[in-house]
Design a protein around this motif. Structure first.
Motif, PDB file in Angstrom:
ATOM      1  N   ASP A 109       0.838  -1.208   0.000  1.00  0.00           N
ATOM      2  CA  ASP A 109       0.000   0.000   0.000  1.00  0.00           C
ATOM      3  C   ASP A 109       0.872   1.257   0.000  1.00  0.00           C
ATOM      4  O   ASP A 109       0.591   2.219  -0.712  1.00  0.00           O
ATOM      5  CB  ASP A 109      -0.939   0.020   1.219  1.00  0.00           C
ATOM      6  N   GLU A 110       1.936   1.235   0.816  1.00  0.00           N
ATOM      7  CA  GLU A 110       2.848   2.380   0.876  1.00  0.00           C
ATOM      8  C   GLU A 110       3.574   2.545  -0.462  1.00  0.00           C
ATOM      9  O   GLU A 110       3.696   3.662  -0.976  1.00  0.00           O
ATOM     10  CB  GLU A 110       3.853   2.195   2.018  1.00  0.00           C
ATOM     11  N   GLN A 111       4.013   1.446  -1.031  1.00  0.00           N
ATOM     12  CA  GLN A 111       4.679   1.504  -2.340  1.00  0.00           C
ATOM     13  C   GLN A 111       3.737   2.057  -3.405  1.00  0.00           C
ATOM     14  O   GLN A 111       4.149   2.851  -4.253  1.00  0.00           O
ATOM     15  CB  GLN A 111       5.162   0.119  -2.755  1.00  0.00           C
ATOM     16  N   ALA A 112       2.470   1.661  -3.339  1.00  0.00           N
ATOM     17  CA  ALA A 112       1.490   2.110  -4.339  1.00  0.00           C
ATOM     18  C   ALA A 112       1.280   3.623  -4.285  1.00  0.00           C
ATOM     19  O   ALA A 112       1.222   4.281  -5.336  1.00  0.00           O
ATOM     20  CB  ALA A 112       0.162   1.380  -4.147  1.00  0.00           C
ATOM     21  N   VAL A 113       1.174   4.204  -3.074  1.00  0.00           N
ATOM     22  CA  VAL A 113       0.960   5.659  -3.003  1.00  0.00           C
ATOM     23  C   VAL A 113       2.221   6.418  -3.398  1.00  0.00           C
ATOM     24  O   VAL A 113       2.121   7.487  -4.021  1.00  0.00           O
ATOM     25  CB  VAL A 113       0.418   6.155  -1.632  1.00  0.00           C
ATOM     26  N   VAL A 114       3.387   5.875  -3.090  1.00  0.00           N
ATOM     27  CA  VAL A 114       4.634   6.533  -3.513  1.00  0.00           C
ATOM     28  C   VAL A 114       4.762   6.442  -5.037  1.00  0.00           C
ATOM     29  O   VAL A 114       5.159   7.401  -5.692  1.00  0.00           O
ATOM     30  CB  VAL A 114       5.865   5.945  -2.788  1.00  0.00           C
ATOM     31  N   ARG A 115       4.378   5.303  -5.610  1.00  0.00           N
ATOM     32  CA  ARG A 115       4.387   5.147  -7.071  1.00  0.00           C
ATOM     33  C   ARG A 115       3.436   6.160  -7.711  1.00  0.00           C
ATOM     34  O   ARG A 115       3.769   6.808  -8.704  1.00  0.00           O
ATOM     35  CB  ARG A 115       3.979   3.715  -7.441  1.00  0.00           C
ATOM     36  N   GLU A 116       2.253   6.323  -7.116  1.00  0.00           N
ATOM     37  CA  GLU A 116       1.284   7.296  -7.620  1.00  0.00           C
ATOM     38  C   GLU A 116       1.856   8.719  -7.551  1.00  0.00           C
ATOM     39  O   GLU A 116       1.677   9.520  -8.463  1.00  0.00           O
ATOM     40  CB  GLU A 116      -0.003   7.200  -6.793  1.00  0.00           C
ATOM     41  N   ALA A 117       2.569   9.015  -6.472  1.00  0.00           N
ATOM     42  CA  ALA A 117       3.219  10.326  -6.340  1.00  0.00           C
ATOM     43  C   ALA A 117       4.281  10.512  -7.427  1.00  0.00           C
ATOM     44  O   ALA A 117       4.453  11.620  -7.938  1.00  0.00           O
ATOM     45  CB  ALA A 117       3.817  10.477  -4.947  1.00  0.00           C
ATOM     46  N   CYS A 118       4.978   9.432  -7.793  1.00  0.00           N
ATOM     47  CA  CYS A 118       5.957   9.511  -8.893  1.00  0.00           C
ATOM     48  C   CYS A 118       5.267   9.991 -10.171  1.00  0.00           C
ATOM     49  O   CYS A 118       5.771  10.889 -10.862  1.00  0.00           O
ATOM     50  CB  CYS A 118       6.601   8.151  -9.161  1.00  0.00           C
ATOM     51  N   PHE A 119       4.114   9.402 -10.463  1.00  0.00           N
ATOM     52  CA  PHE A 119       3.382   9.801 -11.666  1.00  0.00           C
ATOM     53  C   PHE A 119       2.945  11.260 -11.570  1.00  0.00           C
ATOM     54  O   PHE A 119       3.024  12.012 -12.538  1.00  0.00           O
ATOM     55  CB  PHE A 119       2.184   8.880 -11.913  1.00  0.00           C
ATOM     56  N   THR A 120       2.507  11.671 -10.391  1.00  0.00           N
ATOM     57  CA  THR A 120       2.090  13.058 -10.165  1.00  0.00           C
ATOM     58  C   THR A 120       3.248  14.019 -10.432  1.00  0.00           C
ATOM     59  O   THR A 120       3.047  15.121 -10.947  1.00  0.00           O
ATOM     60  CB  THR A 120       1.581  13.229  -8.711  1.00  0.00           C
ATOM     61  N   LEU A 121       4.458  13.588 -10.095  1.00  0.00           N
ATOM     62  CA  LEU A 121       5.647  14.433 -10.239  1.00  0.00           C
ATOM     63  C   LEU A 121       6.399  14.191 -11.556  1.00  0.00           C
ATOM     64  O   LEU A 121       7.503  14.711 -11.749  1.00  0.00           O
ATOM     65  CB  LEU A 121       6.590  14.204  -9.050  1.00  0.00           C
ATOM     66  N   ASP A 122       5.811  13.391 -12.444  1.00  0.00           N
ATOM     67  CA  ASP A 122       6.448  13.045 -13.723  1.00  0.00           C
ATOM     68  C   ASP A 122       7.817  12.398 -13.544  1.00  0.00           C
ATOM     69  O   ASP A 122       8.763  12.688 -14.275  1.00  0.00           O
ATOM     70  CB  ASP A 122       6.577  14.280 -14.643  1.00  0.00           C
ATOM     71  N   LEU A 123       7.924  11.516 -12.556  1.00  0.00           N
ATOM     72  CA  LEU A 123       9.159  10.782 -12.323  1.00  0.00           C
ATOM     73  C   LEU A 123       8.897   9.299 -12.582  1.00  0.00           C
ATOM     74  O   LEU A 123       7.846   8.783 -12.211  1.00  0.00           O
ATOM     75  CB  LEU A 123       9.635  10.956 -10.870  1.00  0.00           C
ATOM     76  N   PRO A 124       9.846   8.612 -13.213  1.00  0.00           N
ATOM     77  CA  PRO A 124       9.647   7.178 -13.464  1.00  0.00           C
ATOM     78  C   PRO A 124       9.801   6.367 -12.171  1.00  0.00           C
ATOM     79  O   PRO A 124      10.848   6.436 -11.518  1.00  0.00           O
ATOM     80  CB  PRO A 124      10.758   6.835 -14.463  1.00  0.00           C
ATOM     81  N   PRO A 125       8.771   5.607 -11.769  1.00  0.00           N
ATOM     82  CA  PRO A 125       8.842   4.831 -10.531  1.00  0.00           C
ATOM     83  C   PRO A 125      10.033   3.873 -10.467  1.00  0.00           C
ATOM     84  O   PRO A 125      10.600   3.664  -9.389  1.00  0.00           O
ATOM     85  CB  PRO A 125       7.520   4.061 -10.508  1.00  0.00           C
ATOM     86  N   HIS A 126      10.457   3.337 -11.621  1.00  0.00           N
ATOM     87  CA  HIS A 126      11.576   2.378 -11.600  1.00  0.00           C
ATOM     88  C   HIS A 126      12.870   3.039 -11.124  1.00  0.00           C
ATOM     89  O   HIS A 126      13.770   2.358 -10.645  1.00  0.00           O
ATOM     90  CB  HIS A 126      11.756   1.706 -12.972  1.00  0.00           C
ATOM     91  N   GLU A 127      12.966   4.358 -11.225  1.00  0.00           N
ATOM     92  CA  GLU A 127      14.148   5.071 -10.737  1.00  0.00           C
ATOM     93  C   GLU A 127      14.320   4.862  -9.219  1.00  0.00           C
ATOM     94  O   GLU A 127      15.417   4.960  -8.681  1.00  0.00           O
ATOM     95  CB  GLU A 127      13.990   6.570 -11.045  1.00  0.00           C
ATOM     96  N   PHE A 128      13.194   4.553  -8.548  1.00  0.00           N
ATOM     97  CA  PHE A 128      13.193   4.357  -7.097  1.00  0.00           C
ATOM     98  C   PHE A 128      12.894   2.913  -6.729  1.00  0.00           C
ATOM     99  O   PHE A 128      12.488   2.614  -5.614  1.00  0.00           O
ATOM    100  CB  PHE A 128      12.156   5.286  -6.448  1.00  0.00           C
ATOM    101  N   ASP A 129      13.052   2.006  -7.697  1.00  0.00           N
ATOM    102  CA  ASP A 129      12.760   0.574  -7.497  1.00  0.00           C
ATOM    103  C   ASP A 129      11.322   0.333  -7.081  1.00  0.00           C
ATOM    104  O   ASP A 129      11.027  -0.541  -6.257  1.00  0.00           O
ATOM    105  CB  ASP A 129      13.722  -0.058  -6.467  1.00  0.00           C
ATOM    106  N   LEU A 130      10.401   1.112  -7.648  1.00  0.00           N
ATOM    107  CA  LEU A 130       8.968   0.939  -7.332  1.00  0.00           C
ATOM    108  C   LEU A 130       8.261   0.272  -8.498  1.00  0.00           C
ATOM    109  O   LEU A 130       8.492   0.567  -9.625  1.00  0.00           O
ATOM    110  CB  LEU A 130       8.323   2.289  -7.047  1.00  0.00           C
TER     111      LEU A 130
END
Length: 151
Positions: free
Chosen positions: A130-151
């Motif tokens: 659940d925590e990973q999912a919201v951080v991944r969603e924040a990545c999209f909000t910030l136009d950052l690729p989630p894989h950059e953070f191993d998400l």
């Protein structure tokens, strides 16, 4: 290496990177976005028990990077975001992600906001789905690729 150890090591590395950038992370946009991120991680499973609220508040108060800001102001912003999420998680999440988006204009701040989410999420040794999912969603909000953070 056990998953728990990798989570702790990753959170520790993120914290080290954040401290190195501390002097660049002083804007109001970064402050607002990081408090929104902390609230999102704390409420990731849709509920926030008092011990979790206290634990995250303590992490905010003691995080070296966030000491650029007034502790009471940070606590108030964190609580406001948390209240939005606990009143109505789906509706509150839209508002809280808008706060996260404030860091979008400066890539270094945007990355630091994601790193704070990972540090907060991994602080208990369990950066859950659940925590990973919201951080991944924040990545999209910030136009950052989630894989950059191993998400």
């Amino acid at each position: 290496m056990a998953l728990w150890d990798r989570v702790k090591e990753s959170a520790s590395q993120m914290q080290t990177q954040l401290v190195a950038k501390k002097n660049d992370l002083k804007s109001g946009a970064f402050r607002d976005a990081s408090m929104a991120m902390c609230a999102l991680v704390a409420a990731a499973d849709g509920t926030v028990d008092p011990s979790e609220r206290q634990r995250v508040a303590q992490l905010i108060a003691t995080n070296e990077v966030l000491q650029n800001f007034d502790a009471e102001d940070l606590r108030r912003r964190f609580e406001e975001n948390l209240n939005k999420l606990t009143a109505d998680f789906a509706f509150g999440k839209v508002s809280v992600l808008q706060e996260v988006a404030k860091a979008k204009k400066k890539p270094a701040e945007a990355r630091a906001v994601i790193q704070i989410g990972i540090v907060i999420g991994g602080a208990d040794g369990d950066f859950d789905k659940d925590e990973q999912a919201v951080v991944r969603e924040a990545c999209f909000t910030l136009d950052l690729p989630p894989h950059e953070f191993d998400l």
